[in-house]
Design a protein around this motif. Structure first.
Motif, PDB file in Angstrom:
ATOM      1  N   UNK A   1       0.837  -1.231  -0.010  1.00 19.75           N
ATOM      2  CA  UNK A   1       0.088   0.068  -0.174  1.00 19.75           C
ATOM      3  C   UNK A   1       1.043   1.290   0.082  1.00 19.75           C
ATOM      4  N   UNK A   2       2.171   1.127   0.771  1.00 23.29           N
ATOM      5  CA  UNK A   2       2.812   2.314   0.978  1.00 23.29           C
ATOM      6  C   UNK A   2       3.569   2.471  -0.411  1.00 23.29           C
ATOM      7  N   UNK A   3       3.841   1.454  -1.241  1.00 22.31           N
ATOM      8  CA  UNK A   3       4.676   1.592  -2.450  1.00 22.31           C
ATOM      9  C   UNK A   3       3.697   2.182  -3.377  1.00 22.31           C
ATOM     10  N   UNK A   4       2.371   1.767  -3.696  1.00 20.94           N
ATOM     11  CA  UNK A   4       1.562   2.608  -4.614  1.00 20.94           C
ATOM     12  C   UNK A   4       1.237   3.986  -4.014  1.00 20.94           C
ATOM     13  N   UNK A   5       1.345   4.526  -2.903  1.00 23.43           N
ATOM     14  CA  UNK A   5       0.918   5.745  -2.393  1.00 23.43           C
ATOM     15  C   UNK A   5       2.507   6.472  -2.919  1.00 23.43           C
ATOM     16  N   UNK A   6       3.485   5.895  -2.656  1.00 29.89           N
ATOM     17  CA  UNK A   6       4.669   6.669  -3.219  1.00 29.89           C
ATOM     18  C   UNK A   6       4.809   6.687  -4.478  1.00 29.89           C
ATOM     19  N   UNK A   7       4.398   5.631  -5.205  1.00 31.65           N
ATOM     20  CA  UNK A   7       4.418   5.770  -7.053  1.00 31.65           C
ATOM     21  C   UNK A   7       3.355   6.733  -7.325  1.00 31.65           C
TER      22      UNK A   7
ATOM     23  N   UNK B   1     -12.160   4.238  -0.834  1.00 33.29           N
ATOM     24  CA  UNK B   1     -11.066   4.118  -1.960  1.00 33.29           C
ATOM     25  C   UNK B   1     -10.253   5.332  -2.046  1.00 33.29           C
ATOM     26  N   UNK B   2     -10.957   6.562  -2.443  1.00 35.22           N
ATOM     27  CA  UNK B   2     -10.005   7.855  -2.639  1.00 35.22           C
ATOM     28  C   UNK B   2      -9.382   8.303  -1.463  1.00 35.22           C
ATOM     29  N   UNK B   3     -10.227   8.035  -0.386  1.00 36.67           N
ATOM     30  CA  UNK B   3      -9.454   8.412   0.996  1.00 36.67           C
ATOM     31  C   UNK B   3      -8.082   7.865   1.060  1.00 36.67           C
ATOM     32  N   UNK B   4      -8.106   6.672   0.784  1.00 39.09           N
ATOM     33  CA  UNK B   4      -6.783   5.902   0.950  1.00 39.09           C
ATOM     34  C   UNK B   4      -5.608   6.634   0.336  1.00 39.09           C
ATOM     35  N   UNK B   5      -5.962   7.442  -0.914  1.00 43.45           N
ATOM     36  CA  UNK B   5      -5.055   8.298  -1.824  1.00 43.45           C
ATOM     37  C   UNK B   5      -5.100   9.823  -1.167  1.00 43.45           C
ATOM     38  N   UNK B   6      -5.647  10.132  -0.170  1.00 43.10           N
ATOM     39  CA  UNK B   6      -5.520  11.462   0.333  1.00 43.10           C
ATOM     40  C   UNK B   6      -6.551  12.265  -0.509  1.00 43.10           C
ATOM     41  N   UNK B   7      -7.493  11.821  -0.950  1.00 44.65           N
ATOM     42  CA  UNK B   7      -8.572  12.772  -1.756  1.00 44.65           C
ATOM     43  C   UNK B   7      -9.936  12.475  -1.143  1.00 44.65           C
ATOM     44  N   UNK B   8     -10.592  13.796  -1.091  1.00 46.15           N
ATOM     45  CA  UNK B   8     -11.829  13.618  -0.670  1.00 46.15           C
ATOM     46  C   UNK B   8     -12.933  14.006  -1.757  1.00 46.15           C
ATOM     47  N   UNK B   9     -13.447  13.132  -2.473  1.00 43.60           N
ATOM     48  CA  UNK B   9     -14.280  13.705  -3.593  1.00 43.60           C
ATOM     49  C   UNK B   9     -15.413  14.463  -3.400  1.00 43.60           C
ATOM     50  N   UNK B  10     -16.056  15.161  -4.398  1.00 46.71           N
ATOM     51  CA  UNK B  10     -17.311  15.922  -4.267  1.00 46.71           C
ATOM     52  C   UNK B  10     -18.028  15.414  -5.270  1.00 46.71           C
TER      53      UNK B  10
END
Length: 246
Positions: free
Chosen positions: A7-13, A50-59
């Motif tokens: 999971x960390x690798x995906x975020x770093x990528x 799903x987006x929260x894991x990537x630091x995104x809060x959708x509207x």
């Protein structure tokens, strides 16, 4: 430990792409037929996780297909919550997230059991936002009329302007609860089963893969969250009964 490292690798990528998306207004369109349904909350839950894991809060917005297509292509919105492949692949500059978001079925709803047939002599109504419905009507060689509101669909069924309506389970309750009839009937069209996919604006491959991994994890952890896409709703709360015809 290995799962956490992956999971960390995906975020770093994802890197700068995710950070930029998280700091901007990330807008996702949900088909307008779901705006007032309980399924809307379930779709938002999955996407928020799903987006929260990537630091995104959708509207979220609710647009008819032609407008959402135009807005996605111009960059005014960033994603489509779900589309069939047949429809989603027509969005220029969009990328399909390569994991099935949900699967849905298609039902015929009627007020008399004999009218829940698929027959060229009968007349059907569909919600205008149901883009896949156009090809379904062509494939089944049936007469279809497309209507732009749940209220209009319910009225057409009540007044027998049409013999039946064709609809997917998600958002079905909003229409049926507006019908005057107390007893309603349904039959699934066995030939039609549709996988649904999440679409985003084409961009960084690492971000797309990170979202695919995140969405896959959330769907696996919540296997029944989107069951409203395949199961007909309980409409007893609005004093209606829905009977299955085999």
């Amino acid at each position: 430990m290995l799962k956490a490292l992956l999971s960390l690798l995906f975020v770093l990528l994802c890197g700068v792409t995710c950070t930029a998306a998280g700091n901007s207004d990330y807008i996702i369109n949900i088909p307008e037929s779901l705006e007032n349904s309980t399924d809307n909350a379930d779709v938002q839950f999955i996407l928020n996780q799903a987006y929260g894991k990537l630091g995104i809060t959708p509207r979220y917005v609710y647009l008819p297909t032609p407008r959402s297509k135009r807005y996605l292509e111009s960059g005014e919105i960033q994603a489509e919550a779900f589309r069939t492949k047949e429809v989603g692949d027509t969005f220029n500059g969009a990328t399909q997230v390569a994991i099935e978001f949900a699967k849905t079925r298609v039902a015929v709803i009627c007020t008399q059991p004999k009218l829940c047939e698929v027959d060229s002599i009968l007349h059907y109504a569909l919600f205008s936002g149901f883009e896949r419905g156009i090809s379904i009507c062509d494939e089944l060689d049936i007469q279809c009329e497309f209507v732009n509101s749940a209220t209009a669909l319910a009225k057409m069924l009540d007044t027998q302007i049409v013999d039946a309506i064709i609809i997917t389970p998600a958002g079905m309750a909003e229409i049926l609860c507006q019908c005057a009839a107390t007893d309603l009937y349904y039959r699934f069209i066995s030939e039609v089963e549709m996988p649904l996919f999440h679409y985003i604006r084409a961009g960084d491959i690492a971000f797309t893969r990170a979202l695919e991994k995140s969405l896959s994890d959330v769907l696996r952890q919540n296997p029944d969250k989107l069951s409203g896409f395949v199961n007909v709703p309980d409409i007893s709360a609005c004093q209606k009964r829905l009977y299955k015809i085999n």
